[in-house]
Motif scaffolding. Structure first.
Motif, PDB file in Angstrom:
ATOM      1  N   VAL A 129       0.845  -1.202   0.000  1.00 55.43           N
ATOM      2  CA  VAL A 129       0.000   0.000   0.000  1.00 55.43           C
ATOM      3  C   VAL A 129       0.879   1.252   0.000  1.00 55.43           C
ATOM      4  O   VAL A 129       0.625   2.222  -0.728  1.00 55.43           O
ATOM      5  CB  VAL A 129      -0.938  -0.004   1.219  1.00 55.43           C
ATOM      6  N   GLY A 130       1.942   1.227   0.811  1.00 60.15           N
ATOM      7  CA  GLY A 130       2.826   2.384   0.909  1.00 60.15           C
ATOM      8  C   GLY A 130       3.534   2.700  -0.394  1.00 60.15           C
ATOM      9  O   GLY A 130       3.598   3.873  -0.811  1.00 60.15           O
ATOM     10  N   ILE A 131       4.070   1.677  -1.059  1.00 56.89           N
ATOM     11  CA  ILE A 131       4.815   1.934  -2.297  1.00 56.89           C
ATOM     12  C   ILE A 131       3.870   2.382  -3.401  1.00 56.89           C
ATOM     13  O   ILE A 131       4.217   3.219  -4.245  1.00 56.89           O
ATOM     14  CB  ILE A 131       5.649   0.695  -2.719  1.00 56.89           C
ATOM     15  N   SER A 132       2.630   1.865  -3.404  1.00 58.69           N
ATOM     16  CA  SER A 132       1.631   2.314  -4.380  1.00 58.69           C
ATOM     17  C   SER A 132       1.283   3.781  -4.156  1.00 58.69           C
ATOM     18  O   SER A 132       1.179   4.570  -5.106  1.00 58.69           O
ATOM     19  CB  SER A 132       0.362   1.458  -4.281  1.00 58.69           C
ATOM     20  N   ARG A 133       1.119   4.137  -2.904  1.00 58.05           N
ATOM     21  CA  ARG A 133       0.784   5.523  -2.566  1.00 58.05           C
ATOM     22  C   ARG A 133       1.926   6.470  -2.925  1.00 58.05           C
ATOM     23  O   ARG A 133       1.710   7.570  -3.442  1.00 58.05           O
ATOM     24  CB  ARG A 133       0.461   5.599  -1.067  1.00 58.05           C
ATOM     25  N   LEU A 134       3.167   6.009  -2.666  1.00 56.45           N
ATOM     26  CA  LEU A 134       4.333   6.829  -2.991  1.00 56.45           C
ATOM     27  C   LEU A 134       4.475   6.996  -4.499  1.00 56.45           C
ATOM     28  O   LEU A 134       4.755   8.100  -4.990  1.00 56.45           O
ATOM     29  CB  LEU A 134       5.595   6.190  -2.409  1.00 56.45           C
ATOM     30  N   PHE A 135       4.285   5.911  -5.244  1.00 57.33           N
ATOM     31  CA  PHE A 135       4.408   5.987  -6.699  1.00 57.33           C
ATOM     32  C   PHE A 135       3.350   6.920  -7.286  1.00 57.33           C
ATOM     33  O   PHE A 135       3.623   7.710  -8.200  1.00 57.33           O
ATOM     34  CB  PHE A 135       4.298   4.583  -7.289  1.00 57.33           C
ATOM     35  N   LYS A 136       2.139   6.863  -6.760  1.00 61.99           N
ATOM     36  CA  LYS A 136       1.087   7.770  -7.236  1.00 61.99           C
ATOM     37  C   LYS A 136       1.459   9.222  -6.970  1.00 61.99           C
ATOM     38  O   LYS A 136       1.264  10.104  -7.826  1.00 61.99           O
ATOM     39  CB  LYS A 136      -0.245   7.441  -6.563  1.00 61.99           C
ATOM     40  N   LYS A 137       2.006   9.486  -5.802  1.00 60.01           N
ATOM     41  CA  LYS A 137       2.433  10.852  -5.476  1.00 60.01           C
ATOM     42  C   LYS A 137       3.521  11.316  -6.441  1.00 60.01           C
ATOM     43  O   LYS A 137       3.501  12.466  -6.899  1.00 60.01           O
ATOM     44  CB  LYS A 137       2.946  10.899  -4.037  1.00 60.01           C
TER      45      LYS A 137
END
Length: 224
Positions: A129-137
């Motif tokens: 979840v964290g890496i997905s959120r970071l990549f989206k940002k």
């Protein structure tokens, strides 16, 4: 197509690391040796530039971010905090080698939860979840290069679960102050939920020099 770089860097040395103990949520600061080692690595090798720094909220990661990227603001993300070792927290191999729960935990490849702790699957879900959120940002803000200061367990599970080439999880164990640059593209991530492991960090080190000696975290006479 723009390729995005995330620089995964493990925090510097703590007294818990020196003693070969399982340190997860205990909020230890860097020890003097750890601070000096980070400064030596920074002077001798190259840590990549970044447009943003994201860090686990624990002291050892925030201090590492301040040393390696002193001119950048550090965002604290709970997604990237270390595994909760539960009953094994703060203990070393010698204290745990006769513990039945510890033996079963190792036999599971550290995937089953320790008593009162977090399972490998729970950790993988959280950091995914964290890496997905970071990549989206990064895509939303057009950030091509981000440094992520985190923990050994987070890096190992992230690379093992989503990194290419595929390797045994122990091969992704990284020493303090070291890590890997990963390359992410929107198409590859959306299709396969995967990324490419690009290069060891800091630049100038070989993969052998980046890897941690996992033998200190296995039972005497047992392979990592």
């Amino acid at each position: 197509m723009l390729t995005y770089k995330i620089h995964l860097i493990r925090h510097g040395l703590t007294t818990g690391n020196v003693g070969g103990k399982y340190i997860g949520r205990t909020d230890l600061p860097l020890c003097e040796e750890g601070i000096e080692e980070l400064k030596k690595l920074k002077n001798k090798y190259e840590y990549p530039s970044a447009q943003m720094v994201v860090s686990s909220p624990l002291k050892r990661c925030l201090q590492t971010a301040d040393i390696l990227y002193p001119d950048l603001y550090t965002e604290k993300w709970e997604d990237f905090v270390e595994l909760d070792f539960g009953a094994f927290e703060g203990k070393g191999i010698e204290e745990l080698q006769h513990d039945e729960h510890f033996s079963k935990w190792l036999e599971s490849g550290m995937q089953n939860p320790p008593p009162g702790g977090e399972s490998g699957l729970d950790l993988t879900k959280r950091i995914s979840v964290g890496i997905s959120r970071l990549f989206k940002k990064m895509m939303d803000e057009q950030l091509g290069s981000v440094a992520l200061i985190t923990h050994g367990g987070v890096i190992m599970n992230l690379l093992y679960g989503m990194g290419l080439p595929k390797c045994e999880i122990s091969q992704w164990a990284v020493d303090n102050g070291k890590g890997y640059t990963i390359l992410m593209t929107p198409q590859f991530w959306m299709r396969d939920r995967a990324f490419e492991v690009y290069a060891p960090l800091p630049y100038g080190l070989s993969q052998d020099e980046v890897q941690m000696d996992t033998l200190r975290f296995t039972k005497p006479g047992e392979k990592a």
